[in-house]
Design an enzyme around this catalytic site. Structure first.
Site, PDB file in Angstrom:
ATOM      1  N   GLU A   3     -49.537  -1.239 -58.162  1.00 17.12           N
ATOM      2  CA  GLU A   3     -49.798  -2.288 -59.170  1.00 17.12           C
ATOM      3  C   GLU A   3     -50.581  -1.764 -60.365  1.00 17.12           C
ATOM      4  O   GLU A   3     -50.681  -2.430 -61.382  1.00 17.12           O
ATOM      5  CB  GLU A   3     -50.506  -3.479 -58.515  1.00 17.12           C
ATOM      6  CG  GLU A   3     -52.001  -3.308 -58.225  1.00 17.12           C
ATOM      7  CD  GLU A   3     -52.314  -2.581 -56.921  1.00 17.12           C
ATOM      8  OE1 GLU A   3     -51.393  -1.964 -56.342  1.00 17.12           O
ATOM      9  OE2 GLU A   3     -53.486  -2.627 -56.490  1.00 17.12           O
ATOM     10  N   CYS A  40     -53.206   0.268 -50.076  1.00 17.04           N
ATOM     11  CA  CYS A  40     -54.575   0.779 -49.925  1.00 17.04           C
ATOM     12  C   CYS A  40     -55.125   0.432 -48.535  1.00 17.04           C
ATOM     13  O   CYS A  40     -54.561   0.863 -47.546  1.00 17.04           O
ATOM     14  CB  CYS A  40     -55.461   0.280 -51.066  1.00 17.04           C
ATOM     15  SG  CYS A  40     -56.979   1.230 -51.245  1.00 17.04           S
ATOM     16  N   HIS A  96     -52.229   2.742 -55.627  1.00 16.38           N
ATOM     17  CA  HIS A  96     -52.027   1.371 -56.093  1.00 16.38           C
ATOM     18  C   HIS A  96     -50.805   1.281 -57.002  1.00 16.38           C
ATOM     19  O   HIS A  96     -50.916   1.552 -58.186  1.00 16.38           O
ATOM     20  CB  HIS A  96     -53.272   0.885 -56.838  1.00 16.38           C
ATOM     21  CG  HIS A  96     -54.445   0.704 -55.937  1.00 16.38           C
ATOM     22  ND1 HIS A  96     -54.736  -0.497 -55.337  1.00 16.38           N
ATOM     23  CD2 HIS A  96     -55.371   1.580 -55.477  1.00 16.38           C
ATOM     24  CE1 HIS A  96     -55.795  -0.358 -54.561  1.00 16.38           C
ATOM     25  NE2 HIS A  96     -56.204   0.891 -54.629  1.00 16.38           N
TER      26      HIS A  96
END
Lengths: 255, 208
Positions: free
Chosen positions: B192, B85, B190
């Site tokens: 994650e 990001c 993202h």
């Protein structure tokens, strides 16, 4: 192409899911962590916890739930309910929440939204607006889980939270919540058209067509529902396949 | 292998820690720190970033010696580094969020607000979007073209040299969402928070 998000919401009270029953696979129907994991494995685009614990003493319970859930679910996690201070937000984010949803505190003090979005970034600040219709195309904001009426115009308030840095609006119709008769599509449309941040529709879902209406007629970017998922009427997979068959862009699981 | 997630007090990195911990289980020694010595001795670096470009750059600069040690590790010693990001955006020369701010200058380019066609598209760009692979990238091994990833941003990285772009995503225009240049990797989305596909990308990075 950006997909419309399907978000199951879990109401949590004193560490237990309210209304959470009927999953055959569940060992403990009231365990929010286990239920969140089932949604996440089933393809939920996000998970939302709403902490409806009345007392402040039990705030640590939700933190603990968030911490456990975040270690098992690798999709965005939004947590709302009782978020009143920067410290509340810090605690939730540190526990593993990706976004927090602010409701009453935003109505009481819009500067709180501004301060929070400046400190943590707009991407993690959702403002939850509870609105009730007072006349044709006019809605007022309610606070404290819908118990207290204010004189604030919901559309104007939505614009204000956008200006003050909210990244998204979680919009609940108090008239529709719990009725299973569909979203207040006019409310959604009014707010979605007057703002330029994504709107999450909430309150009133009873059928999959209601989700369709929220997106197509209401202009919502995401649709949130609780009971249709909890009671096992529909799985996330059923929901997405249905919406896809009606040409709504959704993310099918593992794709 | 030692992998460092750079913790420079900017934004929420719990999800990055959780997902890397999940993937690294027992295989990789994971550190979350801004300790310069540890960064210099690590085999791989993860540079997350949330909030504005300016706030992230300011936070990096506020830790004495951090930028230099990141530069030494990534640019001189060529250790693999993954920016996520705003972590990716900071590779640029300059960013325009909040105020004009100098970036790390590792990959020539700028970070500007997404052109949402005068309000036709909502911002932030939030949610799941497909990535369109532009070239072979080591972190996309076994990731299918058009896989969905989770995005949340209003600004985009525009590199001068288009050959660094490894994936685009389609919103109000084609947005650069992943880059690979030598040992530098970056994702605008993202990983994650991108479910199994995202964890796979993390796994690919850890296996480099």
């Amino acid at each position: 192409m950006l997909k419309n998000r399907i978000i199951p919401c879990l109401d949590v009270k004193n560490g237990r899911v309210v209304k959470g029953i009927n999953f055959v696979k569940l060992k403990d129907a009231g365990d929010p962590v286990e239920q969140a994991k089932i949604y996440s494995d089933g393809g939920a685009d996000e998970i939302c916890f709403l902490d409806i614990t009345a007392s402040n003493e039990n705030r640590d319970t939700i933190i603990d739930i968030v911490r456990k859930t975040a270690k098992e679910c690798f999709v965005p996690l939004t947590v709302g309910g009782g978020v009143r201070t920067i410290q509340n937000i810090t605690d939730l984010l540190l526990a593993g929440a990706d976004k927090v949803s602010i409701n009453t505190a935003a109505v009481k003090n819009i500067d709180f939204v501004k301060e929070a979005s400046k400190k943590f970034g707009s991407q993690c600040i959702v403002v939850a607006i509870d609105a009730k219709k007072v006349s044709e195309n006019k809605w007022k904001v309610f606070t404290h889980g819908g118990r207290n009426k204010t004189d604030i115009n919901a559309v104007e308030f939505a614009k204000k939270v956008e200006t003050n840095g909210a990244g998204e609006i979680l919009l609940t119709s108090m008239d529709k919540d719990g009725t299973k008769s569909g979203y207040d599509v006019d409310l959604l449309k009014a707010i979605s058209k007057s703002t330029n941040i994504p709107i999450i529709a909430s309150g009133g879902v009873g059928t999959l067509d209601h989700l369709y209406d929220g997106i197509v007629k209401g202009g919502a970017s995401a649709v949130l529902a609780a009971s249709i998922f909890h009671y096992g009427e529909f799985t996330i997979k059923d929901t997405k396949e249905y919406l896809k068959s009606k040409n709504i862009p959704v993310r099918l699981q593992n794709a | 292998m030692n992998v460092t997630i750079v913790d420079y007090q900017s934004g929420n990195i719990s999800s990055v820690i959780n997902s890397f911990t999940e993937v690294a289980k027992g295989k990789v020694n994971l550190e979350v720190t801004s300790d310069i010595k540890k960064i210099k001795s690590s085999d791989k670096i993860v540079l997350p970033g949330q909030g504005s470009f300016k706030s992230c750059v300011d936070s990096l600069n506020s830790i004495n010696g951090l930028v230099d040690s990141l530069k030494e590790t990534a640019m001189t010693n060529k250790k693999p580094l993954l920016g996520i990001c705003v972590g990716l955006q900071m590779f640029a020369d300059i960013g325009y969020e909040e105020a004009e701010t100098k970036g790390l200058g590792w990959i020539s380019g700028k970070v500007s607000k997404i052109n949402n066609q005068k309000g036709k598209f909502k911002l932030p760009h939030i949610g799941w979007n497909e990535i369109e692979l532009q070239k072979e990238s080591k972190i996309f091994k076994d990731i299918k073209n058009k896989s969905h990833m989770y995005f949340v941003h209003s600004y985009e990285f525009i590199p001068e040299d288009k050959s660094v772009i490894s994936a685009l995503t389609d919103y109000s225009s084609k947005i650069v969402c992943a880059i690979e240049k030598d040992n530098l990797f970056g994702t605008q989305f993202h990983p994650e928070k991108s479910d199994k596909n995202g964890l796979k990308i993390i796994d690919n990075f850890l296996k480099l």
